[in-house]
Structure formats: structure tokens, C-alpha cells
Design a protein around this motif. Structure first.
Motif, short mmCIF file in Angstrom:
data_model
loop_
_atom_site.label_atom_id
_atom_site.label_comp_id
_atom_site.label_asym_id
_atom_site.label_seq_id
_atom_site.Cartn_x
_atom_site.Cartn_y
_atom_site.Cartn_z
N ILE A 258 0.69 -1.68 0.04
CA ILE A 258 0.55 0.05 0.26
C ILE A 258 0.60 1.16 0.07
N ALA A 259 2.39 0.75 0.59
CA ALA A 259 2.40 1.98 1.21
C ALA A 259 3.53 2.54 -0.54
N THR A 260 4.09 1.57 -1.42
CA THR A 260 4.18 1.93 -2.46
C THR A 260 3.36 2.41 -3.56
N LEU A 261 1.66 1.89 -3.90
CA LEU A 261 0.83 2.33 -4.52
C LEU A 261 0.62 3.60 -4.01
N MET A 262 0.84 3.96 -3.07
CA MET A 262 0.39 5.65 -1.75
C MET A 262 1.01 6.59 -2.90
N GLN A 263 2.66 6.54 -2.95
CA GLN A 263 3.91 7.30 -3.61
C GLN A 263 3.54 7.01 -5.02
N ALA A 264 3.21 6.81 -5.81
CA ALA A 264 3.16 6.52 -6.79
C ALA A 264 1.66 7.23 -7.11
N ALA A 265 0.49 6.54 -6.84
CA ALA A 265 -0.67 7.79 -6.93
C ALA A 265 -0.33 9.23 -6.54
N VAL A 266 0.70 9.26 -5.28
CA VAL A 266 0.64 10.59 -4.97
C VAL A 266 1.46 11.22 -6.21
N GLN A 267 2.39 10.69 -6.68
CA GLN A 267 3.58 11.47 -8.28
C GLN A 267 2.50 11.58 -9.35
N VAL A 268 1.94 10.64 -9.58
CA VAL A 268 0.66 10.74 -11.02
C VAL A 268 -0.13 11.80 -11.03
N SER A 269 -1.05 12.37 -9.68
CA SER A 269 -1.88 12.88 -9.34
C SER A 269 -1.24 14.49 -8.58
N SER A 270 -0.47 14.90 -8.95
CA SER A 270 0.99 16.10 -8.75
C SER A 270 0.61 16.47 -10.23
N GLU A 271 1.30 15.43 -11.02
CA GLU A 271 1.82 15.35 -12.54
C GLU A 271 0.15 16.05 -13.19
N ALA A 272 -1.01 15.18 -13.27
CA ALA A 272 -2.17 15.30 -13.69
C ALA A 272 -2.71 16.51 -13.46
N MET A 273 -2.64 17.07 -11.92
CA MET A 273 -2.72 18.71 -11.78
C MET A 273 -2.32 19.60 -11.98
N ALA A 274 -1.05 19.02 -11.95
CA ALA A 274 -0.02 20.32 -12.72
C ALA A 274 -0.16 20.61 -14.28
N ASN A 275 -0.57 19.56 -14.96
CA ASN A 275 -0.88 19.63 -16.50
C ASN A 275 -2.08 20.37 -16.65
N ASP A 276 -2.30 20.48 -16.11
CA ASP A 276 -4.19 20.93 -15.77
C ASP A 276 -4.48 22.46 -15.46
N HIS A 277 -3.79 23.10 -14.80
CA HIS A 277 -3.77 23.91 -14.17
C HIS A 277 -2.77 24.81 -14.95
N ASN A 278 -1.84 24.59 -15.74
CA ASN A 278 -0.63 25.54 -16.22
C ASN A 278 -1.01 25.82 -17.52
N GLU A 279 -2.35 26.17 -17.46
CA GLU A 279 -3.26 26.08 -19.06
C GLU A 279 -3.20 27.59 -19.44
N VAL A 280 -2.17 27.93 -21.24
CA VAL A 280 -2.05 29.19 -21.92
C VAL A 280 -3.14 29.39 -22.67
N VAL A 281 -3.99 30.58 -22.55
CA VAL A 281 -4.93 31.07 -23.55
C VAL A 281 -4.36 31.55 -24.64
N ILE A 282 -5.28 31.93 -25.78
CA ILE A 282 -3.81 32.27 -26.44
C ILE A 282 -5.12 33.28 -27.80
N SER A 283 -5.31 34.73 -28.22
CA SER A 283 -5.62 35.50 -28.59
C SER A 283 -5.21 36.18 -29.88
N GLY A 284 -6.02 35.47 -30.80
CA GLY A 284 -6.05 36.70 -31.91
C GLY A 284 -4.20 36.23 -32.44
#
Length: 334
Positions: A200-226
Motif C-alpha cells: 500500500i505504501a508503494t502504491l500511495m507514493q505512485a498515486a501521489v506522484q501521478v496526481s501531482s503531475e495530472a494536476m500540474a498539467n491541468d492547471h498550467n493552461e495557456v490561453v492564446i488569442s489573436g
């Protein structure tokens, strides 16, 4: 070191070239500078400026144009900006995504170039996490943010976990860590590894890492216009290669995100001329950027991208006022 006369002539040359886009000759420069100098004297000064790498002669033209180095000296030491001369409509307090989209459109319409805004950085917090066994050593991680956004990520593991182990792990994470920032979760998991079962400890570590990457990619959006505004810029319209490289840059977004992220670490307006940032390596493009805040905390960056031959004083005004409008709208919409 330039003397005052050389500085005045360089300033006049840059301003004239920005205004009409044509190489500037000694006769035109004499009129534009207002200095009572002979054409021969002006030609001598221009030769000195060219030797210093501040101006260049395109093709066989008798006139000169500014180099990246010349633009930089002009922007750093000769530019004056009227902080009160620009009026812009207020941005309506709303959901962050709508404020950001409106800001990108505003930057584009005011500048007639390309407006870019990096979405606010939010704390990487999860409300709920769940694991689903897809096949041997292959899991689907489902992460739900406090706002209800759902991220799915495939996780490959060295161990083949049973569905009961996955349920036990997700229950533990949701019970003890829901609502906490991912970095806090990471720290707590590290401290509690000894008391947890190895699998469970190993799985939790992996889950935390993938969660961090997923949320970072989701939030760092660049909006471009024109982007299409560049089609009407003479510096680009005659060269499809320049246009193609610019549109590739906007499509990929990765380099823009790096540039805007670097800009958010500085106070006030930053200007990158002709690829000197090394992040957007295009000699034909300049970027004028500024961070914006929510309740006094810098959370993102916005800016204008256009040709190196842009009216930098006006772009600074546009970026400044839009930064303030975004900060006000996001602070009020909380």
C-alpha cells in the motif's frame, strides 16, 4: 559608450522604423531627430552605430534598421511610457477560466497582435481519488479536484495489486488526505511509510506522484488569442516560413508556458526581444509580459507577442493595465 548625439539618432531611427517599417536613411533621420547635422555627419554616426551592432543595413538599401541589440538599448534606456493614456474596459468578475479568456481577447484587440495568458496556479488539492484495475500491473487512477474537475491517468506498477488492495488504498487516502495539497500529502506519506503495509505504501507514493503531475498539467493552461493578427503584419505576411514557425509555437504552447513561468518570477513588465529569451528562439518575435495577482499573491502571467518592430511603449501600457484588470476581476470573483 554612446554620446548624447548618437543616442538621439538611435532613438529617432528606432522610432521611425517602428512607425513605418522602412529602412531609415540619413536624410530621413536628420528630419526625424531634429538635430542640425549634415548628412555626412549623420552617416558617420550611423556607421559607428552599425559597428557597435546596434543597427544594420538590409540587403543593398542605403537605409538602416535596428538590430535586436539596438532595440534592447532603446527599450532599456530611451523608452518613455505614458501610464495614463490608455483606456480599457473592465473585466467582469467571473469564473477564472472566463476571466482569463476575456483577458487574452482584450490583449489581442488592444495590441492588434497576439494575447497570451497563463491560467492561475492553484494548489494541487484532491477531493477524491480512486483506483481501477485494468489489467496485470496496469491501473487507472481517477482524481477529482475540489472544483469537480476529473483527471484520469494510467499507472504502471511493478506489483500486481488486487482490487481489494486498491480499494483499501483509495479509502485510506480519501479518509486521511482529502482536501490537503499534494505536497502536504507527499510529506505525510513519507513520514507514515514505516507504519503502512509495503504494498500500500508503494502504491500511495505512485498515486501521489501521478496526481501531482495530472494536476500540474491541468492547471498550467495557456490561453492564446489573436494569432490571425500576424497575417496582417507586414513583417510576417511576406514570409510564410516566419508565419509557420510562429503558429507552431502557439500550437505547441510548451515554450510559451516556460517563458511565462519565468516571467512570473519577476516584478513588473518584462520584455524579450527577438529570441533573446532562448525560450522563444525567434528573431522575428518579441514578448512583453507581466505577472498578475490575486489578493497580493502572484498567480500567473500574461503578455503580448508580436513582431520585434512593435510600439513597445504602447505594449507596456496594454500589458500593465490588463494585468491590473485581471488581478481585480479574479480577486473580486473569489
Amino acid at each position: 559608450m554612446l554620446d548624447d548625439r548618437a543616442k538621439l539618432l538611435l532613438k529617432a531611427l528606432v522610432e521611425r522604423y517602428i512607425a513605418d517599417g522602412q529602412p531609415v536613411g540619413s536624410r530621413t533621420l536628420s528630419k526625424a531627430s531634429g538635430l542640425d547635422l549634415s548628412p555626412a555627419t549623420i552617416r558617420n554616426v550611423m556607421a559607428d552605430l552599425e559597428e557597435l551592432g546596434l543597427i544594420a543595413s538590409p540587403h543593398t538599401s542605403a537605409g538602416r534598421i535596428p538590430t535586436t541589440r539596438g532595440y534592447r538599448l532603446f527599450v532599456d534606456t530611451m523608452l518613455t511610457v505614458d501610464r495614463t493614456g490608455l483606456q480599457a474596459p473592465a473585466l467582469t468578475p467571473d469564473q477564472p477560466q472566463k476571466v482569463i479568456a476575456s483577458a487574452a481577447n482584450l490583449l489581442s484587440s488592444l495590441s492588434q497582435f497576439v494575447g497570451v495568458v497563463m491560467a492561475p496556479k492553484r494548489a494541487s488539492v484532491f477531493r477524491h481519488i480512486e483506483f481501477l484495475r485494468l489489467s496485470e500491473r496496469r491501473l487507472l487512477v481517477i482524481i477529482v479536484s475540489p472544483e469537480g474537475d476529473v483527471q484520469n491517468r494510467i499507472l504502471f506498477t511493478e506489483t500486481d495489486y488486487s482490487q481489494s488492495q486498491l480499494i483499501e488504498t483509495s479509502n485510506y487516502l480519501n479518509t486521511h488526505y482529502a482536501g490537503m495539497a499534494i505536497e502536504q500529502v507527499r510529506s505525510r506519506v513519507q513520514q507514515e511509510l514505516v507504519s503502512l503495509q509495503g504494498e500500500i505504501a508503494t502504491l500511495m507514493q505512485a498515486a501521489v506522484q501521478v496526481s501531482s503531475e495530472a494536476m500540474a498539467n491541468d492547471h498550467n493552461e495557456v490561453v492564446i488569442s489573436g494569432e490571425r493578427n500576424l497575417l496582417s503584419v507586414s513583417d510576417f505576411s511576406g514570409d510564410m516560413g516566419h508565419l509557420r514557425r510562429a503558429f507552431d509555437l502557439f500550437e505547441q504552447k510548451t515554450q510559451l508556458m516556460r517563458l511565462l513561468d519565468v516571467s512570473s518570477q519577476a516584478e513588473g513588465v518584462r520584455i524579450y526581444i527577438g529570441g533573446e529569451s532562448q525560450i522563444v528562439p525567434m528573431q522575428e518575435l518579441s514578448v512583453v509580459s507581466s505577472p498578475y495577482e490575486v489578493d497580493g499573491q502572484i498567480v500567473g502571467t500574461l503578455g503580448v507577442i508580436g513582431p520585434t518592430r512593435m510600439p513597445y511603449d504602447r505594449m507596456i501600457q496594454i500589458v500593465n493595465i490588463t494585468s491590473r484588470l485581471v488581478s481585480n476581476a479574479l480577486s473580486q470573483s473569489k
